[in-house]
Write a protein that holds these residues in place. Structure first.
Motif, PDB file in Angstrom:
ATOM      1  N   LEU A  96      35.388  29.203  48.864  1.00 18.60           N
ATOM      2  CA  LEU A  96      36.134  29.904  47.827  1.00 18.60           C
ATOM      3  C   LEU A  96      35.315  31.063  47.259  1.00 18.60           C
ATOM      4  O   LEU A  96      35.835  32.147  47.012  1.00 18.60           O
ATOM      5  CB  LEU A  96      36.531  28.942  46.707  1.00 18.60           C
ATOM      6  CG  LEU A  96      37.320  29.528  45.544  1.00 18.60           C
ATOM      7  CD1 LEU A  96      38.626  30.138  46.027  1.00 18.60           C
ATOM      8  CD2 LEU A  96      37.575  28.464  44.497  1.00 18.60           C
ATOM      9  N   GLU A  97      34.016  30.835  47.089  1.00 17.99           N
ATOM     10  CA  GLU A  97      33.132  31.892  46.589  1.00 17.99           C
ATOM     11  C   GLU A  97      33.088  33.074  47.559  1.00 17.99           C
ATOM     12  O   GLU A  97      33.148  34.233  47.138  1.00 17.99           O
ATOM     13  CB  GLU A  97      31.731  31.327  46.378  1.00 17.99           C
ATOM     14  CG  GLU A  97      30.746  32.316  45.825  1.00 17.99           C
ATOM     15  CD  GLU A  97      29.349  31.727  45.700  1.00 17.99           C
ATOM     16  OE1 GLU A  97      28.433  32.518  45.446  1.00 17.99           O
ATOM     17  OE2 GLU A  97      29.175  30.513  45.870  1.00 17.99           O
ATOM     18  N   THR A 155      35.436  33.912  49.672  1.00 12.96           N
ATOM     19  CA  THR A 155      36.756  34.553  49.625  1.00 12.96           C
ATOM     20  C   THR A 155      36.872  35.446  48.400  1.00 12.96           C
ATOM     21  O   THR A 155      37.366  36.578  48.486  1.00 12.96           O
ATOM     22  CB  THR A 155      37.865  33.493  49.621  1.00 12.96           C
ATOM     23  OG1 THR A 155      37.736  32.678  50.792  1.00 12.96           O
ATOM     24  CG2 THR A 155      39.233  34.128  49.586  1.00 12.96           C
ATOM     25  N   LEU A 156      36.426  34.960  47.248  1.00 12.59           N
ATOM     26  CA  LEU A 156      36.485  35.755  46.025  1.00 12.59           C
ATOM     27  C   LEU A 156      35.557  36.963  46.112  1.00 12.59           C
ATOM     28  O   LEU A 156      35.896  38.050  45.629  1.00 12.59           O
ATOM     29  CB  LEU A 156      36.125  34.895  44.809  1.00 12.59           C
ATOM     30  CG  LEU A 156      37.158  33.845  44.434  1.00 12.59           C
ATOM     31  CD1 LEU A 156      36.593  32.905  43.380  1.00 12.59           C
ATOM     32  CD2 LEU A 156      38.449  34.479  43.953  1.00 12.59           C
ATOM     33  N   ASN A 157      34.406  36.781  46.733  1.00 14.51           N
ATOM     34  CA  ASN A 157      33.476  37.893  46.923  1.00 14.51           C
ATOM     35  C   ASN A 157      34.109  38.966  47.807  1.00 14.51           C
ATOM     36  O   ASN A 157      34.011  40.158  47.518  1.00 14.51           O
ATOM     37  CB  ASN A 157      32.173  37.378  47.528  1.00 14.51           C
ATOM     38  CG  ASN A 157      31.070  38.391  47.469  1.00 14.51           C
ATOM     39  OD1 ASN A 157      31.159  39.394  46.793  1.00 14.51           O
ATOM     40  ND2 ASN A 157      29.994  38.114  48.196  1.00 14.51           N
ATOM     41  N   SER A 158      34.785  38.544  48.868  1.00 13.30           N
ATOM     42  CA  SER A 158      35.485  39.497  49.732  1.00 13.30           C
ATOM     43  C   SER A 158      36.619  40.185  48.983  1.00 13.30           C
ATOM     44  O   SER A 158      36.850  41.387  49.152  1.00 13.30           O
ATOM     45  CB  SER A 158      36.039  38.789  50.967  1.00 13.30           C
ATOM     46  OG  SER A 158      35.003  38.291  51.758  1.00 13.30           O
ATOM     47  N   GLY A 159      37.330  39.426  48.150  1.00  9.69           N
ATOM     48  CA  GLY A 159      38.408  40.007  47.348  1.00  9.69           C
ATOM     49  C   GLY A 159      37.900  41.077  46.408  1.00  9.69           C
ATOM     50  O   GLY A 159      38.537  42.127  46.234  1.00  9.69           O
ATOM     51  N   PHE A 160      36.735  40.835  45.805  1.00 13.79           N
ATOM     52  CA  PHE A 160      36.144  41.835  44.917  1.00 13.79           C
ATOM     53  C   PHE A 160      35.765  43.097  45.698  1.00 13.79           C
ATOM     54  O   PHE A 160      36.050  44.208  45.271  1.00 13.79           O
ATOM     55  CB  PHE A 160      34.914  41.258  44.209  1.00 13.79           C
ATOM     56  CG  PHE A 160      34.123  42.301  43.470  1.00 13.79           C
ATOM     57  CD1 PHE A 160      34.613  42.838  42.294  1.00 13.79           C
ATOM     58  CD2 PHE A 160      32.911  42.754  43.961  1.00 13.79           C
ATOM     59  CE1 PHE A 160      33.898  43.816  41.612  1.00 13.79           C
ATOM     60  CE2 PHE A 160      32.193  43.710  43.285  1.00 13.79           C
ATOM     61  CZ  PHE A 160      32.694  44.244  42.103  1.00 13.79           C
ATOM     62  N   LYS A 161      35.129  42.919  46.849  1.00 12.48           N
ATOM     63  CA  LYS A 161      34.711  44.078  47.646  1.00 12.48           C
ATOM     64  C   LYS A 161      35.906  44.893  48.126  1.00 12.48           C
ATOM     65  O   LYS A 161      35.896  46.127  48.076  1.00 12.48           O
ATOM     66  CB  LYS A 161      33.883  43.623  48.847  1.00 12.48           C
ATOM     67  CG  LYS A 161      32.521  43.082  48.481  1.00 12.48           C
ATOM     68  CD  LYS A 161      31.810  42.564  49.709  1.00 12.48           C
ATOM     69  CE  LYS A 161      30.501  41.910  49.360  1.00 12.48           C
ATOM     70  NZ  LYS A 161      29.840  41.327  50.539  1.00 12.48           N
ATOM     71  N   LEU A 166      38.922  42.385  39.050  1.00 14.04           N
ATOM     72  CA  LEU A 166      38.170  41.774  37.948  1.00 14.04           C
ATOM     73  C   LEU A 166      38.350  40.263  37.908  1.00 14.04           C
ATOM     74  O   LEU A 166      37.411  39.526  37.591  1.00 14.04           O
ATOM     75  CB  LEU A 166      38.576  42.405  36.617  1.00 14.04           C
ATOM     76  CG  LEU A 166      38.139  43.848  36.420  1.00 14.04           C
ATOM     77  CD1 LEU A 166      38.659  44.382  35.086  1.00 14.04           C
ATOM     78  CD2 LEU A 166      36.632  43.985  36.500  1.00 14.04           C
ATOM     79  N   LEU A 167      39.550  39.780  38.243  1.00 15.18           N
ATOM     80  CA  LEU A 167      39.783  38.337  38.290  1.00 15.18           C
ATOM     81  C   LEU A 167      38.921  37.693  39.374  1.00 15.18           C
ATOM     82  O   LEU A 167      38.311  36.641  39.141  1.00 15.18           O
ATOM     83  CB  LEU A 167      41.263  38.055  38.541  1.00 15.18           C
ATOM     84  CG  LEU A 167      41.653  36.590  38.615  1.00 15.18           C
ATOM     85  CD1 LEU A 167      41.437  35.908  37.257  1.00 15.18           C
ATOM     86  CD2 LEU A 167      43.097  36.453  39.050  1.00 15.18           C
ATOM     87  N   CYS A 168      38.854  38.322  40.545  1.00 14.88           N
ATOM     88  CA  CYS A 168      38.001  37.793  41.620  1.00 14.88           C
ATOM     89  C   CYS A 168      36.535  37.764  41.189  1.00 14.88           C
ATOM     90  O   CYS A 168      35.827  36.794  41.441  1.00 14.88           O
ATOM     91  CB  CYS A 168      38.156  38.633  42.887  1.00 14.88           C
ATOM     92  SG  CYS A 168      39.688  38.364  43.776  1.00 14.88           S
ATOM     93  N   LEU A 169      36.085  38.828  40.529  1.00 15.46           N
ATOM     94  CA  LEU A 169      34.695  38.882  40.073  1.00 15.46           C
ATOM     95  C   LEU A 169      34.419  37.805  39.029  1.00 15.46           C
ATOM     96  O   LEU A 169      33.403  37.101  39.104  1.00 15.46           O
ATOM     97  CB  LEU A 169      34.384  40.265  39.504  1.00 15.46           C
ATOM     98  CG  LEU A 169      32.956  40.493  39.029  1.00 15.46           C
ATOM     99  CD1 LEU A 169      31.989  40.402  40.200  1.00 15.46           C
ATOM    100  CD2 LEU A 169      32.844  41.838  38.338  1.00 15.46           C
ATOM    101  N   LEU A 170      35.323  37.639  38.084  1.00 18.70           N
ATOM    102  CA  LEU A 170      35.146  36.631  37.039  1.00 18.70           C
ATOM    103  C   LEU A 170      35.124  35.223  37.617  1.00 18.70           C
ATOM    104  O   LEU A 170      34.259  34.410  37.263  1.00 18.70           O
ATOM    105  CB  LEU A 170      36.260  36.766  35.990  1.00 18.70           C
ATOM    106  CG  LEU A 170      36.234  35.761  34.859  1.00 18.70           C
ATOM    107  CD1 LEU A 170      35.041  36.021  33.950  1.00 18.70           C
ATOM    108  CD2 LEU A 170      37.519  35.833  34.069  1.00 18.70           C
ATOM    109  N   LEU A 171      36.047  34.925  38.512  1.00 12.76           N
ATOM    110  CA  LEU A 171      36.075  33.593  39.124  1.00 12.76           C
ATOM    111  C   LEU A 171      34.858  33.358  40.007  1.00 12.76           C
ATOM    112  O   LEU A 171      34.334  32.239  40.069  1.00 12.76           O
ATOM    113  CB  LEU A 171      37.361  33.420  39.933  1.00 12.76           C
ATOM    114  CG  LEU A 171      38.647  33.311  39.121  1.00 12.76           C
ATOM    115  CD1 LEU A 171      39.848  33.275  40.045  1.00 12.76           C
ATOM    116  CD2 LEU A 171      38.623  32.101  38.223  1.00 12.76           C
ATOM    117  N   ASP A 172      34.389  34.409  40.678  1.00 11.37           N
ATOM    118  CA  ASP A 172      33.189  34.286  41.507  1.00 11.37           C
ATOM    119  C   ASP A 172      31.978  33.933  40.645  1.00 11.37           C
ATOM    120  O   ASP A 172      31.210  33.026  40.977  1.00 11.37           O
ATOM    121  CB  ASP A 172      32.957  35.581  42.271  1.00 11.37           C
ATOM    122  CG  ASP A 172      31.957  35.443  43.395  1.00 11.37           C
ATOM    123  OD1 ASP A 172      31.672  34.311  43.816  1.00 11.37           O
ATOM    124  OD2 ASP A 172      31.460  36.481  43.867  1.00 11.37           O
TER     125      ASP A 172
END
Length: 74
Positions: free
Chosen positions: A50-51, A53-59, A27-33
């Motif tokens: 960074l976007e 990376t956060l998108n990959s973190g969410f997936k 959820l943190l990755c999604l929110l920051l994305d």
């Protein structure tokens, strides 16, 4: 192992802790994305990286949650 309707499934506290940690990071990755997307119309290369990376973190986090639930069900 089959679970009948009305039968309770025991979930250990370690499983809950790990699941909540993965959920929080996801959820943190999604929110920051979303925040980065809404910052400006034309982000620079570093923000795009960074976007991504956060998108990959969410997936990855979403896949981990599905795997944890699927592994617990079997």
């Amino acid at each position: 192992m089959t679970v009948e309707v009305g039968e309770q499934v025991y979930v250990r506290s370690k499983f809950k802790m790990i699941f909540l940690a993965v959920l929080s990071i996801t959820l943190l990755c999604l929110l920051l994305d979303f925040t980065i997307v809404l910052i400006g119309p034309e982000p620079g290369d570093s923000l795009r990286s960074l976007e991504d990376t956060l998108n990959s973190g969410f997936k990855i986090g979403f896949g981990a949650m599905v795997g944890l639930i699927g592994g617990k069900a079997t």
